[in-house]
Scaffold this motif. Sequence first.
Motif, PDB file in Angstrom:
ATOM      1  N   THR A  59      29.858 -21.478 -19.098  1.00 21.45           N
ATOM      2  CA  THR A  59      28.621 -20.759 -19.567  1.00 21.45           C
ATOM      3  C   THR A  59      27.330 -21.235 -19.216  1.00 21.45           C
ATOM      4  OG1 THR A  59      29.739 -19.130 -21.454  1.00 21.45           O
ATOM      5  CG2 THR A  59      27.321 -19.394 -21.461  1.00 21.45           C
ATOM      6  N   HIS A  60      27.205 -22.593 -19.482  1.00 24.70           N
ATOM      7  CA  HIS A  60      26.129 -23.269 -19.453  1.00 24.70           C
ATOM      8  C   HIS A  60      25.962 -24.155 -17.991  1.00 24.70           C
ATOM      9  CE1 HIS A  60      24.379 -21.956 -22.785  1.00 24.70           C
ATOM     10  NE2 HIS A  60      25.398 -22.053 -23.333  1.00 24.70           N
ATOM     11  N   HIS A  61      27.373 -24.828 -17.486  1.00 25.50           N
ATOM     12  CA  HIS A  61      27.422 -25.776 -16.450  1.00 25.50           C
ATOM     13  C   HIS A  61      28.236 -25.178 -15.336  1.00 25.50           C
ATOM     14  CE1 HIS A  61      25.315 -28.887 -18.727  1.00 25.50           C
ATOM     15  NE2 HIS A  61      25.938 -28.211 -19.717  1.00 25.50           N
ATOM     16  N   ALA A  62      28.041 -25.349 -14.289  1.00 24.33           N
ATOM     17  CA  ALA A  62      28.502 -24.900 -12.877  1.00 24.33           C
ATOM     18  C   ALA A  62      29.750 -26.203 -12.847  1.00 24.33           C
ATOM     19  CB  ALA A  62      27.816 -24.980 -11.807  1.00 24.33           C
ATOM     20  N   LYS A  88       5.097 -21.519 -34.780  1.00 18.42           N
ATOM     21  CA  LYS A  88       5.128 -21.866 -33.451  1.00 18.42           C
ATOM     22  C   LYS A  88       6.495 -22.914 -33.528  1.00 18.42           C
ATOM     23  CE  LYS A  88       0.352 -22.690 -32.303  1.00 18.42           C
ATOM     24  NZ  LYS A  88       0.298 -21.804 -31.169  1.00 18.42           N
ATOM     25  N   LEU A  89       7.273 -22.663 -32.447  1.00 16.89           N
ATOM     26  CA  LEU A  89       8.474 -23.369 -32.354  1.00 16.89           C
ATOM     27  C   LEU A  89       8.731 -23.886 -31.116  1.00 16.89           C
ATOM     28  CD1 LEU A  89      11.305 -24.035 -33.772  1.00 16.89           C
ATOM     29  CD2 LEU A  89      11.945 -21.723 -32.704  1.00 16.89           C
ATOM     30  N   ARG A  90       8.695 -25.103 -30.752  1.00 14.43           N
ATOM     31  CA  ARG A  90       8.845 -25.937 -29.731  1.00 14.43           C
ATOM     32  C   ARG A  90      10.235 -26.631 -29.427  1.00 14.43           C
ATOM     33  NH1 ARG A  90       3.397 -26.770 -31.093  1.00 14.43           N
ATOM     34  NH2 ARG A  90       1.759 -25.485 -29.567  1.00 14.43           N
ATOM     35  N   TYR A  91      10.717 -26.656 -28.239  1.00 14.95           N
ATOM     36  CA  TYR A  91      11.969 -27.542 -27.875  1.00 14.95           C
ATOM     37  C   TYR A  91      11.599 -28.239 -26.558  1.00 14.95           C
ATOM     38  CZ  TYR A  91      15.777 -29.153 -25.276  1.00 14.95           C
ATOM     39  OH  TYR A  91      16.843 -29.985 -24.599  1.00 14.95           O
ATOM     40  N   ARG A  92      11.208 -29.707 -26.735  1.00 15.17           N
ATOM     41  CA  ARG A  92      10.784 -30.462 -25.749  1.00 15.17           C
ATOM     42  C   ARG A  92       9.466 -30.154 -25.330  1.00 15.17           C
ATOM     43  NH1 ARG A  92      13.577 -35.431 -26.126  1.00 15.17           N
ATOM     44  NH2 ARG A  92      15.898 -34.956 -25.937  1.00 15.17           N
ATOM     45  N   GLY A  93       8.512 -29.618 -26.179  1.00 23.18           N
ATOM     46  CA  GLY A  93       7.317 -29.349 -25.960  1.00 23.18           C
ATOM     47  C   GLY A  93       7.206 -27.604 -25.464  1.00 23.18           C
ATOM     48  N   GLU A  94       8.240 -27.184 -24.983  1.00 30.70           N
ATOM     49  CA  GLU A  94       8.397 -25.919 -24.667  1.00 30.70           C
ATOM     50  C   GLU A  94       8.309 -24.929 -25.831  1.00 30.70           C
ATOM     51  OE1 GLU A  94      10.919 -22.675 -21.930  1.00 30.70           O
ATOM     52  OE2 GLU A  94      11.366 -24.877 -22.078  1.00 30.70           O
ATOM     53  N   ASP A  95       7.322 -23.949 -25.761  1.00 32.84           N
ATOM     54  CA  ASP A  95       7.396 -22.956 -26.779  1.00 32.84           C
ATOM     55  C   ASP A  95       8.412 -21.712 -26.614  1.00 32.84           C
ATOM     56  OD1 ASP A  95       6.757 -21.072 -28.878  1.00 32.84           O
ATOM     57  OD2 ASP A  95       4.828 -20.745 -28.206  1.00 32.84           O
ATOM     58  N   ILE A  96       9.358 -21.939 -27.714  1.00 28.22           N
ATOM     59  CA  ILE A  96      10.670 -20.989 -27.369  1.00 28.22           C
ATOM     60  C   ILE A  96      10.796 -19.772 -28.159  1.00 28.22           C
ATOM     61  CG2 ILE A  96      12.080 -22.716 -26.565  1.00 28.22           C
ATOM     62  CD1 ILE A  96      13.364 -23.206 -29.318  1.00 28.22           C
ATOM     63  N   LEU A  97       9.841 -19.833 -29.067  1.00 32.78           N
ATOM     64  CA  LEU A  97       9.561 -18.567 -30.202  1.00 32.78           C
ATOM     65  C   LEU A  97       9.209 -17.328 -29.423  1.00 32.78           C
ATOM     66  CD1 LEU A  97      10.329 -17.768 -33.155  1.00 32.78           C
ATOM     67  CD2 LEU A  97       7.587 -18.048 -33.389  1.00 32.78           C
ATOM     68  N   GLY A  98      10.190 -16.262 -29.404  1.00 35.51           N
ATOM     69  CA  GLY A  98      10.069 -15.139 -28.650  1.00 35.51           C
ATOM     70  C   GLY A  98      10.316 -14.963 -27.323  1.00 35.51           C
ATOM     71  N   LEU A  99      10.928 -16.110 -26.701  1.00 33.33           N
ATOM     72  CA  LEU A  99      11.468 -16.016 -25.643  1.00 33.33           C
ATOM     73  C   LEU A  99      12.823 -14.789 -25.247  1.00 33.33           C
ATOM     74  CD1 LEU A  99      12.618 -19.703 -24.322  1.00 33.33           C
ATOM     75  CD2 LEU A  99      10.824 -18.375 -23.390  1.00 33.33           C
ATOM     76  N   PRO A 100      12.668 -14.231 -24.016  1.00 34.50           N
ATOM     77  CA  PRO A 100      13.672 -13.316 -23.769  1.00 34.50           C
ATOM     78  C   PRO A 100      15.060 -13.932 -24.058  1.00 34.50           C
ATOM     79  CG  PRO A 100      11.846 -13.269 -22.108  1.00 34.50           C
ATOM     80  CD  PRO A 100      11.714 -14.657 -23.036  1.00 34.50           C
ATOM     81  N   ALA A 101      16.171 -13.315 -24.587  1.00 34.94           N
ATOM     82  CA  ALA A 101      17.277 -13.529 -24.505  1.00 34.94           C
ATOM     83  C   ALA A 101      18.060 -14.402 -23.460  1.00 34.94           C
ATOM     84  CB  ALA A 101      18.304 -12.543 -24.898  1.00 34.94           C
ATOM     85  N   LYS A 130      16.306 -16.419 -21.216  1.00 31.62           N
ATOM     86  CA  LYS A 130      15.670 -17.695 -21.323  1.00 31.62           C
ATOM     87  C   LYS A 130      16.357 -18.503 -22.279  1.00 31.62           C
ATOM     88  CE  LYS A 130      12.050 -16.676 -18.326  1.00 31.62           C
ATOM     89  NZ  LYS A 130      10.490 -16.678 -18.060  1.00 31.62           N
ATOM     90  N   LEU A 131      16.436 -17.748 -23.526  1.00 32.03           N
ATOM     91  CA  LEU A 131      16.833 -18.536 -24.657  1.00 32.03           C
ATOM     92  C   LEU A 131      18.227 -18.944 -24.681  1.00 32.03           C
ATOM     93  CD1 LEU A 131      15.979 -19.630 -27.488  1.00 32.03           C
ATOM     94  CD2 LEU A 131      16.668 -17.378 -28.254  1.00 32.03           C
ATOM     95  N   ASN A 132      19.023 -18.383 -24.073  1.00 32.66           N
ATOM     96  CA  ASN A 132      20.355 -18.549 -23.853  1.00 32.66           C
ATOM     97  C   ASN A 132      20.616 -19.795 -23.005  1.00 32.66           C
ATOM     98  OD1 ASN A 132      21.465 -16.835 -25.574  1.00 32.66           O
ATOM     99  ND2 ASN A 132      21.733 -15.043 -23.920  1.00 32.66           N
ATOM    100  N   ARG A 133      19.572 -20.316 -22.205  1.00 33.30           N
ATOM    101  CA  ARG A 133      19.707 -21.457 -21.310  1.00 33.30           C
ATOM    102  C   ARG A 133      19.804 -22.713 -22.413  1.00 33.30           C
ATOM    103  NH1 ARG A 133      15.511 -19.805 -16.667  1.00 33.30           N
ATOM    104  NH2 ARG A 133      16.840 -18.081 -15.680  1.00 33.30           N
TER     105      ARG A 133
END
Length: 246
Positions: A123-126, A72-85, A87-90
């Motif tokens: 890439t991450h900010h407008a 299990k791998l969580r960032y700020r409570g969100e499970d990020i293990l196995g996220l599509p690329a 979504k993970l890139n955000r």
Amino acid sequence: MTASDTAPVLEIHDLDVRFDTPDGEVHAVKAVNLDIKPGECVGIVGESGSGKSQLFLAATGLLAANGRVTGKLRYRGEDILGLPARKLNRIRGSKITMIFQDPLTCLTPHMRVGDQIIEALRTHHAVSQTEAEQRALATLELVRIADAKRRLTQYPHELSGGMRQRVMIAMATICDPDLLIADEPTTALDVTVQAQILEIMRDLQQEKKTSIALISHDMGVIAGMCDRVMVMRHGEFVETGTAEDI
């Protein structure tokens, strides 16, 4: 103080990393557990091949193609293990960023330094090109690069090793990440530049409340930076405690 101020930025539970090789399976990380709190600097120390880097490459979805990760791998409570690329890139490169050991191989040789820093931000900010240029300049000044405006127009090979490492720190912090993973960030630098780089990282931690995971085999570097230390051997944590205790 709210719950979000004290909840872990990154939670790693039973993380297991294995690689399929022509000589059989290699078990690189063995059911590791680690939480990193806001504003905390955690040192991961161990000899080469102990699994330090693979742990965090797995955490950021950057494992080699023959690697497999479970747990299990969580960032700020969100499970990020196995996220599509997509979504993970955000998160990766914005909220969780990484400084690698050899900046010359990580920087694009045919792109000017300024363009690479600006790309990391846009890439991450407008933001507009003008604002991005201003922030790139400010970030280079923050990491104490002299004559920062001129450095923005130079290519990586025109900079010293210490300057290239500062550029990597600028790229990794321009989006104000929650967690900065530094993988042997001072190994190839002389002692004076090493101390300067660590001081920059310490200032970022204190001023921006950035959490830091510092990967190293150098106990002197770890002792000078870290609140908590995890000693890794053969893919497992074998000792944990404060820097003073270890």
